[in-house]
Design an enzyme around this catalytic site. Sequence first.
Site, PDB file in Angstrom:
ATOM      1  N   LYS A 116       0.821  -1.218   0.000  1.00  0.00           N
ATOM      2  CA  LYS A 116       0.000   0.000   0.000  1.00  0.00           C
ATOM      3  C   LYS A 116       0.858   1.273   0.000  1.00  0.00           C
ATOM      4  O   LYS A 116       0.529   2.242  -0.676  1.00  0.00           O
ATOM      5  CB  LYS A 116      -0.942   0.005   1.205  1.00  0.00           C
ATOM      6  CG  LYS A 116      -2.083  -0.997   1.074  1.00  0.00           C
ATOM      7  CD  LYS A 116      -3.019  -0.918   2.261  1.00  0.00           C
ATOM      8  CE  LYS A 116      -3.912  -2.124   2.344  1.00  0.00           C
ATOM      9  NZ  LYS A 116      -5.270  -1.911   1.859  1.00  0.00           N
ATOM     10  N   GLU A 200      -3.122   7.184   7.930  1.00  0.00           N
ATOM     11  CA  GLU A 200      -3.957   7.757   6.891  1.00  0.00           C
ATOM     12  C   GLU A 200      -5.039   8.568   7.559  1.00  0.00           C
ATOM     13  O   GLU A 200      -5.514   8.194   8.643  1.00  0.00           O
ATOM     14  CB  GLU A 200      -4.623   6.606   6.108  1.00  0.00           C
ATOM     15  CG  GLU A 200      -4.556   6.761   4.626  1.00  0.00           C
ATOM     16  CD  GLU A 200      -5.110   5.550   3.887  1.00  0.00           C
ATOM     17  OE1 GLU A 200      -4.339   4.910   3.164  1.00  0.00           O
ATOM     18  OE2 GLU A 200      -6.311   5.252   4.042  1.00  0.00           O
ATOM     19  N   HIS A 235     -15.391  -3.575   7.066  1.00  0.00           N
ATOM     20  CA  HIS A 235     -14.586  -3.188   5.903  1.00  0.00           C
ATOM     21  C   HIS A 235     -14.649  -4.191   4.764  1.00  0.00           C
ATOM     22  O   HIS A 235     -13.809  -4.178   3.873  1.00  0.00           O
ATOM     23  CB  HIS A 235     -13.112  -2.953   6.285  1.00  0.00           C
ATOM     24  CG  HIS A 235     -12.946  -1.989   7.410  1.00  0.00           C
ATOM     25  ND1 HIS A 235     -13.500  -0.740   7.408  1.00  0.00           N
ATOM     26  CD2 HIS A 235     -12.295  -2.088   8.589  1.00  0.00           C
ATOM     27  CE1 HIS A 235     -13.202  -0.118   8.522  1.00  0.00           C
ATOM     28  NE2 HIS A 235     -12.485  -0.909   9.269  1.00  0.00           N
ATOM     29  N   ARG A 292      -6.374  -7.931 -10.095  1.00  0.00           N
ATOM     30  CA  ARG A 292      -7.029  -9.224 -10.370  1.00  0.00           C
ATOM     31  C   ARG A 292      -8.498  -8.954 -10.660  1.00  0.00           C
ATOM     32  O   ARG A 292      -8.946  -7.813 -10.598  1.00  0.00           O
ATOM     33  CB  ARG A 292      -6.939 -10.119  -9.139  1.00  0.00           C
ATOM     34  CG  ARG A 292      -7.487  -9.372  -7.921  1.00  0.00           C
ATOM     35  CD  ARG A 292      -7.750 -10.247  -6.749  1.00  0.00           C
ATOM     36  NE  ARG A 292      -7.942  -9.489  -5.528  1.00  0.00           N
ATOM     37  CZ  ARG A 292      -9.071  -8.953  -5.129  1.00  0.00           C
ATOM     38  NH1 ARG A 292     -10.152  -9.052  -5.870  1.00  0.00           N
ATOM     39  NH2 ARG A 292      -9.166  -8.293  -3.979  1.00  0.00           N
TER      40      ARG A 292
END
Length: 503
Positions: A116, A200, A235, A292
């Site tokens: 990430k 974040e 999530h 993907r």
Amino acid sequence: MIKKILIANRGEIAVRIIRSCREMGILSVAVYSDADRSAMHVRYADEAYRLGAAPSSESYLNISAILNAAKKAKADAIHPGYGFLSENAEFATKVKAAGLIFIGPSPYSITAMGDKMRARELMKKANVPIVPGSGALSDSEAEIYSMAEEIGYPVMIKASAGGGGKGMRLVHSAKELIASVKLAKSEAITAFGNDAVYLEKYLLEPHHIEFQILADNHGNVVHLYERECSVQRRHQKVVEETPSPFITDTIRQEMALHAISAAKSVNYSGAGTIEFLMDKNHNFYFLEMNTRLQVEHPITERVTGVDLVKAQIKVAMNEPLDLIQEDIQQRGHSIECRIYAEDPGNGFRPSPGLIKQITEPLGLGVRTDGYVYEGYEIPVYYDPLISKLIIWAPTRKEAIDRMKRALFEYKITGIKTNISFVQRIMEAPAFVEGNYNTHFIDEHIDELLQGDQKCEQREDIAMIIAYLDYQNKQHKRMDFHKDASSKSSNWKNFGRLFRHNPY
Ligand code: ADP
């Protein structure tokens, strides 16, 4: 030319991929664990090879067993599906080294987007907006405090190697910061073998909106519009729809351009998804790229008419895309509900076991991508997803009505499912109005679970009635000779009692 594809996966996605192979006249090879000997993908493929014992580490994650099976079957290519080895650069490299085609992007693209923090750096360079945040956290507590202060609370601590909704921690104030960073690091090393974490900004009332892209090996990249995936639990997505009821055409175009830049910045090839988070003021930020096929790809197929698996296979055969951007339109509205073997009334606990009876919905605008059948026993070892119910209709309202109708027809006995839970999502005013964000399920959980609790109560009532009926019959048996022409049975009455809703 690809003449034979090994599908390194199981469940609904393996069946989905084999379907496209069959339509293309390509032979399919299934692989299976000991728990999956009688699974649908094994029955449906042209050939099947055993990988190993039930745990994924010995079967669907066992690279050498998969490559051996491909060799034995003389396959030309491997399709990894989603999950398992689909975003594993080492696997993609080994597939190529074995002289086979990997149906997916290059190991370079997988690696670039797999981490990430690295992906955020790359996006910054490509001028794609990223969620405000830090780089890797150092050991200096003072530095961590000042980074969090600069971003502004609440902040999210994220594992750089995280995925699948895991490796995230929300921090509301400086008080919890350092302890949470320490915990996040130790969780990250255990779960992902890498303790790198970063901060974040935690977006308030966010939407998860992602873009499907397709790229070939000749420099062409197109997008196939967005999917709104804000109906989430822990999530993880539960319901997805396209078009998003939250964005305008102007924002859609702007996001699409950024999605294409993101894909181009890593020389992407094949089908991929750029995920964005959007705040309530429509500011959007790159979240991550999934290199993907996504679980929710069918809603895109439904509104654009593009078979994404066929497109992946053609790109892997080095063909240029046979679509240009102007030809790709969003027609009508599509919604997907993920159907899980789980018990919403009991903390969403997985509910594996024997499928006694199943009736899948049919009719206009209905598609089910599933893999279970009557008499099949869902194993405990894998994800409890049973199927995806995908609806298309000309308008959003008609799509919701059709989804409710299809869910009403969907009957599975033997195990618990979330069918009534998603039915209630379709009925919730906030969802119907298209006025929801990623907190929707948490904020409406009581209302969404109500029926499941009622269901449990109903089961209690059913047990009491059954017991009374049994007692009654015992008495009747004794009284049989006295009154041979007894009244209608209690079972019939019991059936009539619930006749208004047989499901
Ligand atoms: P994973 O890779 O584990 O799926 P993501 O980074 O894609 O994790 O995030 C999954 C979900 O977590 C998002 O769809 C969103 O609901 C929530 N989320 C992630 N980052 C943030 C953030 N910075 N602010 C608010 N919610 C977030």
